[in-house]
Write a protein that holds these residues in place. Sequence first.
Motif, PDB file in Angstrom:
ATOM      1  N   UNK A 208     -42.800  18.248  33.235  1.00 51.54           N
ATOM      2  CA  UNK A 208     -43.062  16.817  33.117  1.00 51.54           C
ATOM      3  C   UNK A 208     -44.454  16.569  32.535  1.00 51.54           C
ATOM      4  N   UNK A 209     -45.425  17.393  32.931  1.00 48.75           N
ATOM      5  CA  UNK A 209     -46.768  17.276  32.369  1.00 48.75           C
ATOM      6  C   UNK A 209     -46.751  17.555  30.874  1.00 48.75           C
ATOM      7  N   UNK A 210     -45.992  18.549  30.455  1.00 50.04           N
ATOM      8  CA  UNK A 210     -45.888  18.877  29.034  1.00 50.04           C
ATOM      9  C   UNK A 210     -45.346  17.682  28.243  1.00 50.04           C
ATOM     10  N   UNK A 211     -44.274  17.060  28.752  1.00 54.40           N
ATOM     11  CA  UNK A 211     -43.655  15.943  28.037  1.00 54.40           C
ATOM     12  C   UNK A 211     -44.580  14.719  27.990  1.00 54.40           C
ATOM     13  N   UNK A 212     -45.213  14.406  29.116  1.00 55.14           N
ATOM     14  CA  UNK A 212     -46.113  13.251  29.147  1.00 55.14           C
ATOM     15  C   UNK A 212     -47.320  13.488  28.241  1.00 55.14           C
ATOM     16  N   UNK A 213     -47.862  14.703  28.274  1.00 55.87           N
ATOM     17  CA  UNK A 213     -48.985  15.019  27.402  1.00 55.87           C
ATOM     18  C   UNK A 213     -48.624  14.926  25.935  1.00 55.87           C
TER      19      UNK A 213
ATOM     20  N   UNK B 265     -58.665  23.134  32.029  1.00 56.87           N
ATOM     21  CA  UNK B 265     -59.708  22.271  32.573  1.00 56.87           C
ATOM     22  C   UNK B 265     -60.694  21.864  31.487  1.00 56.87           C
ATOM     23  N   UNK B 266     -61.057  22.811  30.621  1.00 60.76           N
ATOM     24  CA  UNK B 266     -61.983  22.503  29.533  1.00 60.76           C
ATOM     25  C   UNK B 266     -61.385  21.459  28.590  1.00 60.76           C
ATOM     26  N   UNK B 267     -60.092  21.595  28.294  1.00 62.04           N
ATOM     27  CA  UNK B 267     -59.425  20.607  27.441  1.00 62.04           C
ATOM     28  C   UNK B 267     -59.444  19.225  28.084  1.00 62.04           C
ATOM     29  N   UNK B 268     -59.216  19.177  29.389  1.00 56.78           N
ATOM     30  CA  UNK B 268     -59.274  17.896  30.098  1.00 56.78           C
ATOM     31  C   UNK B 268     -60.682  17.317  30.068  1.00 56.78           C
ATOM     32  N   UNK B 269     -61.686  18.163  30.238  1.00 53.03           N
ATOM     33  CA  UNK B 269     -63.062  17.696  30.192  1.00 53.03           C
ATOM     34  C   UNK B 269     -63.430  17.104  28.840  1.00 53.03           C
ATOM     35  N   UNK B 270     -63.011  17.752  27.762  1.00 53.05           N
ATOM     36  CA  UNK B 270     -63.258  17.202  26.431  1.00 53.05           C
ATOM     37  C   UNK B 270     -62.643  15.816  26.291  1.00 53.05           C
ATOM     38  N   UNK B 271     -61.424  15.683  26.796  1.00 54.41           N
ATOM     39  CA  UNK B 271     -60.737  14.393  26.708  1.00 54.41           C
ATOM     40  C   UNK B 271     -61.428  13.309  27.511  1.00 54.41           C
TER      41      UNK B 271
ATOM     42  N   UNK C 196     -54.015  20.562  26.324  1.00 60.45           N
ATOM     43  CA  UNK C 196     -53.366  20.367  27.625  1.00 60.45           C
ATOM     44  C   UNK C 196     -51.880  20.683  27.541  1.00 60.45           C
ATOM     45  N   UNK C 197     -51.229  20.183  26.507  1.00 60.08           N
ATOM     46  CA  UNK C 197     -49.788  20.408  26.347  1.00 60.08           C
ATOM     47  C   UNK C 197     -49.491  21.901  26.221  1.00 60.08           C
ATOM     48  N   UNK C 198     -50.237  22.579  25.366  1.00 63.65           N
ATOM     49  CA  UNK C 198     -49.995  24.009  25.137  1.00 63.65           C
ATOM     50  C   UNK C 198     -50.219  24.832  26.400  1.00 63.65           C
ATOM     51  N   UNK C 199     -51.301  24.545  27.098  1.00 60.28           N
ATOM     52  CA  UNK C 199     -51.654  25.341  28.277  1.00 60.28           C
ATOM     53  C   UNK C 199     -50.764  25.021  29.470  1.00 60.28           C
ATOM     54  N   UNK C 200     -50.326  23.758  29.589  1.00 65.53           N
ATOM     55  CA  UNK C 200     -49.390  23.418  30.664  1.00 65.53           C
ATOM     56  C   UNK C 200     -48.073  24.170  30.486  1.00 65.53           C
ATOM     57  N   UNK C 201     -47.666  24.371  29.246  1.00 66.99           N
ATOM     58  CA  UNK C 201     -46.456  25.151  28.984  1.00 66.99           C
ATOM     59  C   UNK C 201     -46.627  26.586  29.481  1.00 66.99           C
ATOM     60  N   UNK C 202     -47.789  27.182  29.216  1.00 72.00           N
ATOM     61  CA  UNK C 202     -48.040  28.551  29.666  1.00 72.00           C
ATOM     62  C   UNK C 202     -48.028  28.633  31.186  1.00 72.00           C
ATOM     63  N   UNK C 203     -48.688  27.667  31.850  1.00 70.75           N
ATOM     64  CA  UNK C 203     -48.688  27.648  33.312  1.00 70.75           C
ATOM     65  C   UNK C 203     -47.273  27.549  33.848  1.00 70.75           C
TER      66      UNK C 203
END
Length: 412
Positions: free
Chosen positions: A385-390, A323-329, A298-305
């Motif tokens: 903010x998503x990157x930091x929280x993740x 989304x797949x990373x979130x589903x695994x979690x 999630x952290x890595x992909x949010x950075x790309x987005x």
Amino acid sequence: MTSAAPAPTAAPDQLRGGMVQVILATLASTAGFWAWMAISPLQKSYAEQMGLDEGQISLMLATPVLVGALGRIVVGAMTDRFGGRRMFTFVLLASVPAVLLVALAGEIRSFPLLLIAGFYLGVAGTIFAVGIPFSSAWFPPSRRGFANGVFGMGMIGTAISAFFTPRLAESIGYLPTHLLIAGVLGVFAVVSWVLLRDSPVWRPNTERFVPKVVGALKLAVTWEMAFLYGIVFGGFVAFSTFLPKYLTTIYPDDVDVVGAGTRTALFAAAAVVARPIGGVLADRFGPKVIALISLGGIVSLAYIVGQQPPEGIVTGATFILMAAAMGLGMGAVFAWIGPSTPPEKVGSVSGIVAAAGGLGGYFPPLVMGATYNPDTNSYSLGLWLLVFVGAFALVVAGMLRDVGGRRAASKV
């Protein structure tokens, strides 16, 4: 940190038919999720017809999420007391008037009424807190990650909503579309009452609501899993809700309302497919390692987005992988809850954790709306903010004690 707790046991023949029950519950949940996300796919139409600004759009999208989140605490505790069969029927029937009220608000183009309808529509989102204890009771501890992962596939209702709602509105009309959704809810309410049955090992918890919730809040596992689920499921809900708005704003020349719905449906579908996989992998290797993989992704992909790549293959692949990373979690978190929670508190703990996940999805749309920069047409601050929280969640997860994989779980 978390500690294992004994779980109810039953002979294999007692739990026979559990998969059928979980599948029926998943279908009922699909209907609930479709209704819960009925506003989001049509957000651009509402904005144009009612003259809404960024803040009003964000509030409109976030309101059902908030109520669906907080309501899960109550519904989870009620499921402990009344059982899944009754609560599935109740939630589905209670959601029907909410969908009809949304239809009325759209027909008369009333933003205040739409907010009220969205508030009521949140009831449909509480259905998740019914299915987790219901599904858990049908399987032994070593397979609860799998059971909850299968039930979690009811999230496909968000993909159905994103894909079909705008298309139905264009083909058969706005009002008939909402009448159809209400009809689906009614059908599955009847199916739930007639065909669902609670597990033979389930026993009603008659403890009063407040002491029950307070008791669940005293468990460390409740707070630990609530925080992690607030990231993984909260991120999923936030993107499922806000993605149509995001895509039509950032890529207005490339993505229309229907195209945004299709992309959002693919996003939701990727999470739905990954969720049971996360549960199965958590059963086998332990939920901690799967949660760490999820959060790292999630952290890595949010950075790309956040870099706002051009619309196309890279953007699509990034969102699908996120989304797949979130589903695994999601699968990992609920595989973590089962063996770590006293069986009579699974519903209450699940309700609180599910509520935290919903709350995690409530705030990001508001933050995205507040941090949008019209000069650069960018939501980059909200994504950072998503990157930091993740990243913080990744550290927290690394500090928690695992409940082990299949070998350990089988000893519970």
